[in-house]
Design an enzyme around this catalytic site. Structure first.
Site, PDB file in Angstrom:
ATOM      1  N   ASP A   1       0.807  -1.236   0.000  1.00  0.00           N
ATOM      2  CA  ASP A   1       0.000   0.000   0.000  1.00  0.00           C
ATOM      3  C   ASP A   1       0.836   1.280   0.000  1.00  0.00           C
ATOM      4  O   ASP A   1       0.318   2.353  -0.273  1.00  0.00           O
ATOM      5  CB  ASP A   1      -0.920   0.031   1.231  1.00  0.00           C
ATOM      6  CG  ASP A   1      -2.019  -1.018   1.150  1.00  0.00           C
ATOM      7  OD1 ASP A   1      -2.108  -1.694   0.115  1.00  0.00           O
ATOM      8  OD2 ASP A   1      -2.769  -1.166   2.132  1.00  0.00           O
TER       9      ASP A   1
ATOM     10  N   ARG B   1     -16.231  -1.326 -24.261  1.00  0.00           N
ATOM     11  CA  ARG B   1     -16.783  -1.374 -22.904  1.00  0.00           C
ATOM     12  C   ARG B   1     -16.064  -0.415 -21.962  1.00  0.00           C
ATOM     13  O   ARG B   1     -14.953   0.028 -22.248  1.00  0.00           O
ATOM     14  CB  ARG B   1     -16.596  -2.783 -22.321  1.00  0.00           C
ATOM     15  CG  ARG B   1     -17.555  -3.796 -22.870  1.00  0.00           C
ATOM     16  CD  ARG B   1     -17.192  -5.170 -22.361  1.00  0.00           C
ATOM     17  NE  ARG B   1     -18.188  -6.152 -22.751  1.00  0.00           N
ATOM     18  CZ  ARG B   1     -17.968  -7.452 -22.808  1.00  0.00           C
ATOM     19  NH1 ARG B   1     -16.781  -7.942 -22.509  1.00  0.00           N
ATOM     20  NH2 ARG B   1     -18.932  -8.270 -23.152  1.00  0.00           N
TER      21      ARG B   1
HETATM   22  O1  F6P Z   1      -2.344  -4.034   4.181  1.00  0.00           O
HETATM   23  C1  F6P Z   1      -2.143  -4.479   2.907  1.00  0.00           C
HETATM   24  C2  F6P Z   1      -3.400  -5.041   2.320  1.00  0.00           C
HETATM   25  O2  F6P Z   1      -2.976  -5.625   1.126  1.00  0.00           O
HETATM   26  C3  F6P Z   1      -4.540  -4.020   2.098  1.00  0.00           C
HETATM   27  O3  F6P Z   1      -4.407  -3.267   0.943  1.00  0.00           O
HETATM   28  C4  F6P Z   1      -5.732  -4.921   2.066  1.00  0.00           C
HETATM   29  O4  F6P Z   1      -6.896  -4.235   2.462  1.00  0.00           O
HETATM   30  C5  F6P Z   1      -5.390  -5.974   3.063  1.00  0.00           C
HETATM   31  O5  F6P Z   1      -3.991  -6.047   3.111  1.00  0.00           O
HETATM   32  C6  F6P Z   1      -5.968  -7.342   2.769  1.00  0.00           C
HETATM   33  O6  F6P Z   1      -5.660  -8.171   3.827  1.00  0.00           O
HETATM   34  P1  F6P Z   1      -5.911  -9.732   3.911  1.00  0.00           P
HETATM   35  O7  F6P Z   1      -4.731 -10.390   3.273  1.00  0.00           O
HETATM   36  O8  F6P Z   1      -5.971 -10.010   5.370  1.00  0.00           O
HETATM   37  O9  F6P Z   1      -7.176 -10.031   3.170  1.00  0.00           O
END
Ligand code: F6P
Length: 348
Positions: A127, A162
């Site tokens: 992120d 699309r």
């Molecule tokens: O924190 C990183 C992240 O990839 C976020 O972007 C996402 O919301 C989350 O982890 C998803 O987490 P999990 O692997 O627990 O579904």
């Protein structure tokens, strides 16, 4: 001779193994031992460890995921788990703990540091939302995966005339959507930092189609939110140990609305964990390697309570406090570059 503990916590990302390898290699040069702690903080609570040798790290540089395993365990949910962490630090005679994680994992590291545990943080997350550093490793890999996906969506969007909506990760910060959206030439990018009106998105897309374009690409972060709705789209309301729900669904919602309002066939794609898997890019391998080596140097110099960070081209130590108190959101100058390529109705 020192004993270094190392753990990976939170969501995995490409480059974790490159850090582990660098920490072990650099430590071996000092004739130090490295104790791998399995599955993040859970391993330190339960005393689950794997002493790491040169053999364990052989061939792991290009491998995605983490050889140590990970979890979203938060020891501070229960005092007895904090006690267990402290007692296992003593039991395994760990002199310093290198913690590779995002905001939540590093937040735990900071709390432990305040309790007297010698910690060094290493920032990871696809992120890219950790303050104090220009980049977290994992981000570059995720951006190249998403950019490739946008390129692929382009060709099928063009053929079928699309609109394609691509939902990408990014809970609180829209770095992945913004950077890959620029790289892939997205026609609209929706991020958590800027609540949007679906009506405005549709107006822009209509303007584009009125100008003769017969397809469009919309990239939306999972945490992007229409301003007239007071909740995020979620896949599950159940919270993890750090209080996060599972986001997801904005892509589908947008696609439905766009098709209804514009009458243009619209499809959505959710990239999900594909963005976090596989081999790290060369950039992430190098960044992760530099972080690992410098983390060991900080241990040598006794600079605890710090996180290794990229500032410009240098890796420097920053206070862990700086990295976990504020989330790093998208730079608006960068986002404004992206908006240059969005179509606008003639009167705007
Ligand atoms: O924190 C990183 C992240 O990839 C976020 O972007 C996402 O919301 C989350 O982890 C998803 O987490 P999990 O692997 O627990 O579904």
């Amino acid at each position: 001779m020192k004993k270094i503990g190392i753990l990976t916590g939170g969501g995995d990302c490409p480059g974790l193994n490159a850090v582990i390898r660098a920490v072990v290699k650099k430590s071996l040069k000092y004739h130090w031992e490295v104790i791998g702690i399995l599955d993040g903080w859970k391993g330190l609570i339960e005393g689950n460890i794997l002493p790491l040798t040169a053999q364990h790290i052989s061939g792991i540089l290009p491998k995605g995921g983490t050889i140590l395993g990970t979890s979203r365990t938060n020891p501070f949910k229960d005092q007895k788990n904090v006690d267990a962490v402290l007692s296992n630090m003593k039991k395994f005679k760990i002199d310093a703990l290198i913690v590779i994680g995002g905001e939540d994992t590093l937040g735990v590291a900071l709390k432990l540091y305040k309790l007297g545990v010698p910690v060094i943080g290493v920032p990871k997350t696809i992120d890219n939302d950790i303050s104090g550093t220009d980049y977290t490793f994992g981000f570059d890999t995720a951006v190249s995966i998403v950019t490739d996906a946008i390129d692929r969506l382009h060709t099928t969007a063009e053929s079928h005339h699309r609109i394609m909506v691509l939902e990408v990760m990014g809970r609180h910060a829209g770095w992945i959507a913004t950077v890959s959206g620029i790289a892939g030439g997205a026609d609209e990018i929706l991020i958590p930092e800027i609540p949007f009106h679906i009506e405005d998105v549709c107006k822009n897309l209509k303007a584009r189609h009125d100008s003769g374009k017969r397809f469009s690409i919309v990239v939306a972060s999972e945490g992007a939110k229409p301003s007239d709705i007071d909740h995020f789209e979620t896949l599950s309301e159940e919270k993890d140990e750090f209080g996060h729900v599972r986001l997801g669904g904005i892509g589908q919602r947008l696609a439905k609305e766009i098709e209804k309002r514009l009458g243009v066939e619209t499809r959505f794609t959710v990239l999900g964990h594909v963005q976090r898997g596989g081999s790290p890019t060369a950039y992430d391998r190098v960044l992760a390697t530099r972080y690992g080596v410098v983390a060991v140097e900080l241990v040598k110099d006794g600079h605890f309570g710090k996180m290794v960070a990229l500032r410009g081209y240098k890796i420097v130590p920053v206070d862990l406090t700086e990295s976990v108190t504020k989330l790093r959101t998208v730079d608006m100058d960068l986002y404004n570059i992206a908006t240059t390529f969005f179509a606008k109705p003639h009167n705007e």
